[in-house]
Design a protein around this motif. Structure first.
Motif, PDB file in Angstrom:
ATOM      1  N   TRP A 118       0.830  -1.208   0.000  1.00 41.10           N
ATOM      2  CA  TRP A 118       0.000   0.000   0.000  1.00 41.10           C
ATOM      3  C   TRP A 118       0.865   1.258   0.000  1.00 41.10           C
ATOM      4  O   TRP A 118       0.572   2.225  -0.720  1.00 41.10           O
ATOM      5  CB  TRP A 118      -0.909  -0.020   1.231  1.00 41.10           C
ATOM      6  N   LEU A 119       1.953   1.249   0.771  1.00 41.96           N
ATOM      7  CA  LEU A 119       2.851   2.404   0.797  1.00 41.96           C
ATOM      8  C   LEU A 119       3.522   2.620  -0.558  1.00 41.96           C
ATOM      9  O   LEU A 119       3.661   3.759  -1.023  1.00 41.96           O
ATOM     10  CB  LEU A 119       3.904   2.218   1.886  1.00 41.96           C
ATOM     11  N   ILE A 120       3.943   1.529  -1.189  1.00 46.21           N
ATOM     12  CA  ILE A 120       4.590   1.642  -2.503  1.00 46.21           C
ATOM     13  C   ILE A 120       3.617   2.236  -3.520  1.00 46.21           C
ATOM     14  O   ILE A 120       3.962   3.163  -4.276  1.00 46.21           O
ATOM     15  CB  ILE A 120       5.110   0.272  -2.967  1.00 46.21           C
ATOM     16  N   ASP A 121       2.394   1.720  -3.560  1.00 46.64           N
ATOM     17  CA  ASP A 121       1.397   2.244  -4.504  1.00 46.64           C
ATOM     18  C   ASP A 121       1.054   3.699  -4.203  1.00 46.64           C
ATOM     19  O   ASP A 121       0.830   4.499  -5.124  1.00 46.64           O
ATOM     20  CB  ASP A 121       0.133   1.386  -4.454  1.00 46.64           C
ATOM     21  N   LEU A 122       1.020   4.049  -2.916  1.00 45.39           N
ATOM     22  CA  LEU A 122       0.700   5.423  -2.537  1.00 45.39           C
ATOM     23  C   LEU A 122       1.756   6.394  -3.041  1.00 45.39           C
ATOM     24  O   LEU A 122       1.424   7.436  -3.647  1.00 45.39           O
ATOM     25  CB  LEU A 122       0.569   5.518  -1.015  1.00 45.39           C
ATOM     26  N   PHE A 123       3.030   6.091  -2.827  1.00 41.86           N
ATOM     27  CA  PHE A 123       4.083   7.015  -3.233  1.00 41.86           C
ATOM     28  C   PHE A 123       4.270   7.022  -4.752  1.00 41.86           C
ATOM     29  O   PHE A 123       4.673   8.046  -5.312  1.00 41.86           O
ATOM     30  CB  PHE A 123       5.395   6.647  -2.541  1.00 41.86           C
ATOM     31  N   LEU A 124       4.002   5.893  -5.408  1.00 44.07           N
ATOM     32  CA  LEU A 124       4.113   5.871  -6.863  1.00 44.07           C
ATOM     33  C   LEU A 124       2.983   6.626  -7.544  1.00 44.07           C
ATOM     34  O   LEU A 124       3.113   7.007  -8.713  1.00 44.07           O
ATOM     35  CB  LEU A 124       4.140   4.419  -7.366  1.00 44.07           C
ATOM     36  N   SER A 125       1.887   6.832  -6.854  1.00 43.99           N
ATOM     37  CA  SER A 125       0.744   7.532  -7.450  1.00 43.99           C
ATOM     38  C   SER A 125       0.937   9.050  -7.477  1.00 43.99           C
ATOM     39  O   SER A 125       0.189   9.747  -8.150  1.00 43.99           O
ATOM     40  CB  SER A 125      -0.535   7.200  -6.672  1.00 43.99           C
ATOM     41  N   VAL A 126       1.933   9.560  -6.749  1.00 43.89           N
ATOM     42  CA  VAL A 126       2.200  11.002  -6.698  1.00 43.89           C
ATOM     43  C   VAL A 126       3.476  11.293  -7.473  1.00 43.89           C
ATOM     44  O   VAL A 126       4.473  10.587  -7.306  1.00 43.89           O
ATOM     45  CB  VAL A 126       2.346  11.487  -5.237  1.00 43.89           C
ATOM     46  N   PRO A 127       3.489  12.303  -8.346  1.00 43.13           N
ATOM     47  CA  PRO A 127       4.720  12.627  -9.099  1.00 43.13           C
ATOM     48  C   PRO A 127       5.890  12.917  -8.170  1.00 43.13           C
ATOM     49  O   PRO A 127       5.728  13.544  -7.118  1.00 43.13           O
ATOM     50  CB  PRO A 127       4.319  13.871  -9.908  1.00 43.13           C
ATOM     51  N   HIS A 128       7.066  12.465  -8.593  1.00 38.98           N
ATOM     52  CA  HIS A 128       8.284  12.640  -7.795  1.00 38.98           C
ATOM     53  C   HIS A 128       8.520  14.103  -7.444  1.00 38.98           C
ATOM     54  O   HIS A 128       8.793  14.450  -6.294  1.00 38.98           O
ATOM     55  CB  HIS A 128       9.500  12.119  -8.571  1.00 38.98           C
ATOM     56  N   LEU A 129       8.471  14.947  -8.456  1.00 39.75           N
ATOM     57  CA  LEU A 129       8.884  16.328  -8.263  1.00 39.75           C
ATOM     58  C   LEU A 129       7.956  17.065  -7.301  1.00 39.75           C
ATOM     59  O   LEU A 129       8.410  17.866  -6.479  1.00 39.75           O
ATOM     60  CB  LEU A 129       8.924  17.049  -9.613  1.00 39.75           C
ATOM     61  N   VAL A 130       6.653  16.777  -7.378  1.00 41.36           N
ATOM     62  CA  VAL A 130       5.701  17.429  -6.476  1.00 41.36           C
ATOM     63  C   VAL A 130       5.970  17.009  -5.033  1.00 41.36           C
ATOM     64  O   VAL A 130       6.050  17.848  -4.116  1.00 41.36           O
ATOM     65  CB  VAL A 130       4.258  17.094  -6.885  1.00 41.36           C
ATOM     66  N   SER A 131       6.120  15.702  -4.810  1.00 39.17           N
ATOM     67  CA  SER A 131       6.404  15.222  -3.456  1.00 39.17           C
ATOM     68  C   SER A 131       7.734  15.748  -2.949  1.00 39.17           C
ATOM     69  O   SER A 131       7.870  16.121  -1.772  1.00 39.17           O
ATOM     70  CB  SER A 131       6.421  13.687  -3.437  1.00 39.17           C
ATOM     71  N   LEU A 132       8.727  15.795  -3.826  1.00 43.60           N
ATOM     72  CA  LEU A 132      10.051  16.282  -3.436  1.00 43.60           C
ATOM     73  C   LEU A 132       9.996  17.736  -2.984  1.00 43.60           C
ATOM     74  O   LEU A 132      10.583  18.109  -1.957  1.00 43.60           O
ATOM     75  CB  LEU A 132      11.020  16.115  -4.599  1.00 43.60           C
TER      76      LEU A 132
END
Length: 294
Positions: A128-142
């Motif tokens: 669930w954590l992997i799918d959650l973080f993959l669903s958000v663009p890298h640059l926005v989360s960064l």
């Protein structure tokens, strides 16, 4: 005649096998030598940033806006600072940030991948954590994570570490799921060994090659994202000569013909990123027996 044909065929098969083995050995040797040379280049690029004389980074207004020459290979900027020294210093800083962030990201991926071996509940949480973080663009989360932690070097390292682990964690989890069904793991469980003992003694040693290759392949993404976030003013401090800051500052002077301010730092950043990518690919060939026999 039949015996002669069989003997000739046997000799031909031996020669073909010898040629194939020699080709494989040469391929592995070439990969090893090339990886060593590229790693040496990365080490030199990293250490050169710490060997630069601080006086070369100071302002010399009488030398400003000079094009590339033998004295100043990368030219000088609008304040007379030597661009070769600034680029070397920036590369060393970017490599340091990229390595620290990639190492932290690999640690997170390894921890979550091993946690998936502890049971179905842990595996479901990790997935669930992997799918959650993959669903958000890298640059926005960064950008969000870096802003929350105050920006600067600390913020950018934490932001990259918390956003670049999911892809590697998915690979580690798949490897863990496969190792869980291995005979020696099942025997250890039947002998009364705990799940954590099995994960740390039997599973983790098999994950080290994937983690090492993952570290090298994560670095290009880390250093490029660090440069991108710094370029828009949300990364490292403007007082630090990072590549992103150098490129950002040079944009206002490109229209005046000072092309060297962005060209040389950009090319050097591209070479370092490509070097890490090359080392990672060749290391994958050296560590994977199936790839070495291609």
């Amino acid at each position: 005649m039949s015996g002669l044909r069989d003997l000739t065929k046997t000799k031909g098969d031996r020669l073909a096998y010898t040629a194939t083995s020699s080709s494989t050995v040469n391929r592995r040797k070439r990969s090893f030598i090339l990886s060593g040379l590229v790693a040496l280049f990365i080490l030199v690029a990293w250490l050169s940033g710490y060997m630069i004389d601080p006086s070369h980074l100071s302002t010399h207004l009488e030398l400003r806006n000079l094009p590339p020459s033998l004295v100043h290979p990368f030219g000088t900027d609008w304040l007379g600072r030597d661009m070769f020294s600034r680029t070397s210093k920036g590369l060393g800083l970017s490599i340091q940030v990229g390595l620290l962030a990639s190492a932290c990201s690999c640690f997170i991926a390894a921890a979550l991948g091993l946690a998936a071996a502890l049971g179905r509940t842990a595996d479901a949480v990790v997935s669930w954590l992997i799918d959650l973080f993959l669903s958000v663009p890298h640059l926005v989360s960064l950008i969000l994570i870096s802003f929350v932690f105050g920006g600067g070097m600390k913020g950018i390292i934490i932001g990259i570490a918390f956003t670049h682990w999911p892809s590697l964690a998915r690979i580690i989890r798949a490897e863990v799921m496969q190792l869980r069904s291995a005979e020696y793991v099942l025997i250890s469980r039947k002998l009364g060994k705990s799940r954590w003992w099995v994960a740390s003694r039997h599973i983790f040693p098999h994950l080290l090659p994937q983690l090492l290759v993952g570290l090298l392949l994560l670095f290009p993404h880390a250093i490029l994202h660090e440069a991108a976030v710094t370029f828009i003013g949300l990364g490292l401090s403007p007082h630090q000569p990072a590549i992103g800051i150098i490129l950002s500052e040079s944009m206002r002077y490109l229209s005046t013909g000072m092309w060297w301010l962005a060209f040389f730092p950009g090319i050097c950043l591209l070479l370092v990123v490509r070097s890490f990518d090359t080392v990672g690919e060749h290391l994958r060939i050296l560590l994977d027996p199936r790839r070495s026999q291609e």
